[in-house]
Design a protein around this motif. Structure first.
Motif, PDB file in Angstrom:
ATOM      1  N   GLY A 150       0.955  -1.306   0.016  1.00  0.00           N
ATOM      2  CA  GLY A 150       0.182  -0.002  -0.001  1.00  0.00           C
ATOM      3  C   GLY A 150       0.892   1.228   0.010  1.00  0.00           C
ATOM      4  N   TRP A 151       1.689   1.364   1.050  1.00  0.00           N
ATOM      5  CA  TRP A 151       2.729   2.504   0.840  1.00  0.00           C
ATOM      6  C   TRP A 151       3.528   2.664  -0.383  1.00  0.00           C
ATOM      7  CZ3 TRP A 151       5.132   0.701   6.355  1.00  0.00           C
ATOM      8  CH2 TRP A 151       4.084   0.860   7.403  1.00  0.00           C
ATOM      9  N   PHE A 152       4.264   1.648  -0.783  1.00  0.00           N
ATOM     10  CA  PHE A 152       4.981   1.774  -2.188  1.00  0.00           C
ATOM     11  C   PHE A 152       4.062   2.233  -3.361  1.00  0.00           C
ATOM     12  CE2 PHE A 152       8.172  -0.629   0.297  1.00  0.00           C
ATOM     13  CZ  PHE A 152       8.963   0.477   0.307  1.00  0.00           C
ATOM     14  N   PHE A 153       2.751   1.415  -3.336  1.00  0.00           N
ATOM     15  CA  PHE A 153       1.837   1.921  -4.495  1.00  0.00           C
ATOM     16  C   PHE A 153       1.542   3.232  -4.297  1.00  0.00           C
ATOM     17  CE2 PHE A 153      -2.302   2.258  -6.312  1.00  0.00           C
ATOM     18  CZ  PHE A 153      -2.135   1.757  -7.616  1.00  0.00           C
ATOM     19  N   ALA A 154       0.977   3.801  -3.238  1.00  0.00           N
ATOM     20  CA  ALA A 154       0.737   5.343  -3.112  1.00  0.00           C
ATOM     21  C   ALA A 154       2.198   6.115  -3.456  1.00  0.00           C
ATOM     22  CB  ALA A 154       0.512   5.374  -1.774  1.00  0.00           C
ATOM     23  N   LEU A 155       3.198   5.556  -2.921  1.00  0.00           N
ATOM     24  CA  LEU A 155       4.721   6.298  -3.146  1.00  0.00           C
ATOM     25  C   LEU A 155       5.036   6.475  -4.814  1.00  0.00           C
ATOM     26  CD1 LEU A 155       6.786   8.024  -2.027  1.00  0.00           C
ATOM     27  CD2 LEU A 155       8.066   5.956  -1.749  1.00  0.00           C
ATOM     28  N   ALA A 156       4.674   5.264  -5.457  1.00  0.00           N
ATOM     29  CA  ALA A 156       4.727   5.048  -6.707  1.00  0.00           C
ATOM     30  C   ALA A 156       3.991   6.141  -7.456  1.00  0.00           C
ATOM     31  CB  ALA A 156       4.839   3.797  -7.309  1.00  0.00           C
ATOM     32  N   LEU A 157       2.822   5.990  -7.208  1.00  0.00           N
ATOM     33  CA  LEU A 157       1.699   7.229  -8.200  1.00  0.00           C
ATOM     34  C   LEU A 157       2.219   8.400  -7.645  1.00  0.00           C
ATOM     35  CD1 LEU A 157      -1.818   5.371  -7.222  1.00  0.00           C
ATOM     36  CD2 LEU A 157      -0.257   5.284  -9.450  1.00  0.00           C
ATOM     37  N   LEU A 158       2.597   8.743  -6.422  1.00  0.00           N
ATOM     38  CA  LEU A 158       2.698  10.300  -6.413  1.00  0.00           C
ATOM     39  C   LEU A 158       4.081  10.519  -7.105  1.00  0.00           C
ATOM     40  CD1 LEU A 158       2.416  12.690  -4.626  1.00  0.00           C
ATOM     41  CD2 LEU A 158       4.100  11.713  -2.767  1.00  0.00           C
ATOM     42  N   MET A 159       5.039   9.668  -6.999  1.00  0.00           N
ATOM     43  CA  MET A 159       6.542  10.152  -7.936  1.00  0.00           C
ATOM     44  C   MET A 159       6.261  10.250  -9.379  1.00  0.00           C
ATOM     45  SD  MET A 159       9.206   7.424  -5.814  1.00  0.00           S
ATOM     46  CE  MET A 159      10.638   8.243  -7.020  1.00  0.00           C
ATOM     47  N   LEU A 160       5.136   9.257  -9.966  1.00  0.00           N
ATOM     48  CA  LEU A 160       4.830   9.235 -11.324  1.00  0.00           C
ATOM     49  C   LEU A 160       4.321  10.720 -11.752  1.00  0.00           C
ATOM     50  CD1 LEU A 160       3.740   5.859 -12.317  1.00  0.00           C
ATOM     51  CD2 LEU A 160       5.854   6.724 -12.876  1.00  0.00           C
ATOM     52  N   PHE A 161       3.119  11.191 -10.745  1.00  0.00           N
ATOM     53  CA  PHE A 161       2.702  12.139 -10.712  1.00  0.00           C
ATOM     54  C   PHE A 161       3.738  13.372 -10.787  1.00  0.00           C
ATOM     55  CE2 PHE A 161       0.507  16.178  -9.015  1.00  0.00           C
ATOM     56  CZ  PHE A 161      -0.374  16.286 -10.017  1.00  0.00           C
ATOM     57  N   ALA A 162       4.670  13.304  -9.828  1.00  0.00           N
ATOM     58  CA  ALA A 162       5.666  14.384  -9.869  1.00  0.00           C
ATOM     59  C   ALA A 162       6.546  14.454 -11.065  1.00  0.00           C
ATOM     60  CB  ALA A 162       6.547  14.267  -8.588  1.00  0.00           C
ATOM     61  N   ILE A 163       6.838  13.117 -11.505  1.00  0.00           N
ATOM     62  CA  ILE A 163       7.622  13.149 -12.700  1.00  0.00           C
ATOM     63  C   ILE A 163       7.109  13.668 -14.079  1.00  0.00           C
ATOM     64  CG2 ILE A 163       9.014  11.397 -14.254  1.00  0.00           C
ATOM     65  CD1 ILE A 163       9.502   9.925 -11.662  1.00  0.00           C
ATOM     66  N   SER A 164       5.837  13.287 -14.006  1.00  0.00           N
ATOM     67  CA  SER A 164       5.114  13.700 -15.314  1.00  0.00           C
ATOM     68  C   SER A 164       4.810  15.402 -15.216  1.00  0.00           C
ATOM     69  CB  SER A 164       3.611  13.198 -15.334  1.00  0.00           C
ATOM     70  OG  SER A 164       2.840  13.760 -13.839  1.00  0.00           O
ATOM     71  N   LEU A 165       4.828  15.857 -14.104  1.00  0.00           N
ATOM     72  CA  LEU A 165       4.883  17.372 -13.916  1.00  0.00           C
ATOM     73  C   LEU A 165       6.304  18.049 -14.399  1.00  0.00           C
ATOM     74  CD1 LEU A 165       2.834  18.168 -10.771  1.00  0.00           C
ATOM     75  CD2 LEU A 165       1.933  18.262 -13.058  1.00  0.00           C
ATOM     76  N   ALA A 166       7.195  17.201 -13.815  1.00  0.00           N
ATOM     77  CA  ALA A 166       8.485  17.702 -14.089  1.00  0.00           C
ATOM     78  C   ALA A 166       9.082  17.366 -15.934  1.00  0.00           C
ATOM     79  CB  ALA A 166       9.598  16.959 -13.372  1.00  0.00           C
ATOM     80  N   MET A 167       8.376  16.540 -16.437  1.00  0.00           N
ATOM     81  CA  MET A 167       8.445  16.275 -17.793  1.00  0.00           C
ATOM     82  C   MET A 167       7.849  17.353 -18.600  1.00  0.00           C
ATOM     83  SD  MET A 167       8.952  12.321 -18.366  1.00  0.00           S
ATOM     84  CE  MET A 167       7.153  11.822 -17.888  1.00  0.00           C
ATOM     85  N   ARG A 168       6.654  17.820 -18.289  1.00  0.00           N
ATOM     86  CA  ARG A 168       5.776  18.729 -18.806  1.00  0.00           C
ATOM     87  C   ARG A 168       6.829  19.972 -18.864  1.00  0.00           C
ATOM     88  NH1 ARG A 168       0.634  18.454 -20.030  1.00  0.00           N
ATOM     89  NH2 ARG A 168       0.485  20.748 -19.666  1.00  0.00           N
ATOM     90  N   SER A 169       7.446  20.225 -17.792  1.00  0.00           N
ATOM     91  CA  SER A 169       8.492  21.357 -17.706  1.00  0.00           C
ATOM     92  C   SER A 169       9.603  21.254 -18.676  1.00  0.00           C
ATOM     93  CB  SER A 169       8.851  21.852 -16.349  1.00  0.00           C
ATOM     94  OG  SER A 169       9.562  22.876 -16.387  1.00  0.00           O
ATOM     95  N   VAL A 170      10.289  20.044 -18.555  1.00  0.00           N
ATOM     96  CA  VAL A 170      11.554  19.738 -19.313  1.00  0.00           C
ATOM     97  C   VAL A 170      11.231  19.866 -20.516  1.00  0.00           C
ATOM     98  CG1 VAL A 170      13.025  17.819 -19.665  1.00  0.00           C
ATOM     99  CG2 VAL A 170      12.652  18.625 -17.447  1.00  0.00           C
ATOM    100  N   LEU A 171       9.894  19.264 -21.382  1.00  0.00           N
ATOM    101  CA  LEU A 171       9.447  19.065 -22.563  1.00  0.00           C
ATOM    102  C   LEU A 171       8.866  20.125 -23.134  1.00  0.00           C
ATOM    103  CD1 LEU A 171       8.272  15.344 -22.640  1.00  0.00           C
ATOM    104  CD2 LEU A 171      10.367  16.117 -23.242  1.00  0.00           C
ATOM    105  N   ARG A 172       8.519  21.161 -22.407  1.00  0.00           N
ATOM    106  CA  ARG A 172       7.910  22.498 -22.983  1.00  0.00           C
ATOM    107  C   ARG A 172       8.864  23.330 -24.277  1.00  0.00           C
ATOM    108  NH1 ARG A 172       7.541  25.122 -18.509  1.00  0.00           N
ATOM    109  NH2 ARG A 172       5.556  24.355 -18.021  1.00  0.00           N
TER     110      ARG A 172
END
Length: 283
Positions: A171-193
């Protein structure tokens, strides 16, 4: 095949997170299991010592246990904690009330003073851990008699704790993985702008709204933008040369066509044929 670069990156990161968190869960579960089993062994050690301290010789020269022990689970049938005292013939001279109606495993005893731990299974399939201590009890008359103390505890509680810990980890790692993927997706939006900016500016150039790409790009993309501007300038110059060439060609054809039209308006067919042939040769 996935065509989106951002989707590829997210899938790659997701796979890496899955592998990393999977390995982490296995390592933490093994560490938790080892810690739980060591704690279980310490409990069994203390129970063996408590039984050893509670044992007393009777008037018949035999070792006996008091009817009531400090640990209440010994008096509750099926409590999960069982104890036995066996003599030199491996016969049970005492058994806790918690083991009534049960056949406890009998692991081999070691030398006097040697304590052994064993992972065994009851007849109903319940996993247990058994601590065995062999002693040579000296009675008042100086006689030594061998006895073996056995303490057996069910591992169902430990296994249940391990299973609950495993579920918590997932449960912890699933929630953490989702949070990290969401954060990475936001970072990639900025990087790929900047890449999306290049795409938009190229579309504007194709529509004739821009003449060249801007220069406010990151260092890694400045060379790409510069080369694209050179290519666009080269293509624009080539198109301009093509336009001039076609204009000249159209102008070159215009004069013979006008002459041919004038010839056709003349009265003499013979002269018209010769003049038309001359203009066709010119064209």
């Amino acid at each position: 095949m996935i065509s989106s670069l951002s989707t590829r990156l997210l899938v790659a990161v997701g796979v890496l997170l899955l592998v990393f968190f999977g390995v982490t869960i296995v390592v933490l579960e093994v560490a938790f299991r080892d810690a739980g089993e060591r704690a279980q062994q310490d409990i069994l050690d203390s129970q063996i010592m408590a039984l050893l301290a509670a044992a007393e010789p009777n008037d018949a020269g035999e070792l006996v246990m008091p009817p009531d022990l400090p640990e209440p689970r010994y008096g509750t049938p099926g409590s999960g904690l069982y104890a036995e005292l066996r003599d030199a013939d491996k016969q049970a001279v005492w058994q806790s009330r918690s083991a009534i109606g049960m056949r406890l495993p009998r692991p081999a005893a070691g030398q006097p003073g040697e304590q052994r731990l064993s992972r065994l299974t009851l007849e109903d399939g319940t996993p247990v851990m058994t601590a065995t201590l062999a002693v040579s009890w000296e009675f008042a008359d100086g006689e030594l008699k061998p006895y073996t103390f056995h303490v057996t505890e069910s591992l169902d509680s430990l296994n249940a704790q391990i299973a609950a810990f495993r579920r918590q980890l997932f449960g912890w790692f699933f929630a953490l993985a989702l949070l990290m993927l969401f954060a990475i997706s936001l970072a990639m939006r900025s990087v790929l702008r900047p890449l999306r900016q290049i795409e938009g500016e190229i579309g504007a150039i194709e529509a004739g709204k821009r003449q060249a790409l801007s220069e406010d790009f990151p260092t890694e993309l400045k060379g790409v933008a510069r080369n694209m501007n050179l290519l666009i300038g080269s293509e624009r110059g080539r198109a301009e040369r093509y336009r001039h060439t076609l204009d000249n060609l159209a102008h070159s054809l215009k004069t013979p066509l006008a002459a041919m039209q004038a010839v056709l308006e003349e009265k003499s067919p013979q002269d018209s044929t010769e003049k038309l042939s001359a203009q066709i040769e010119r064209m």
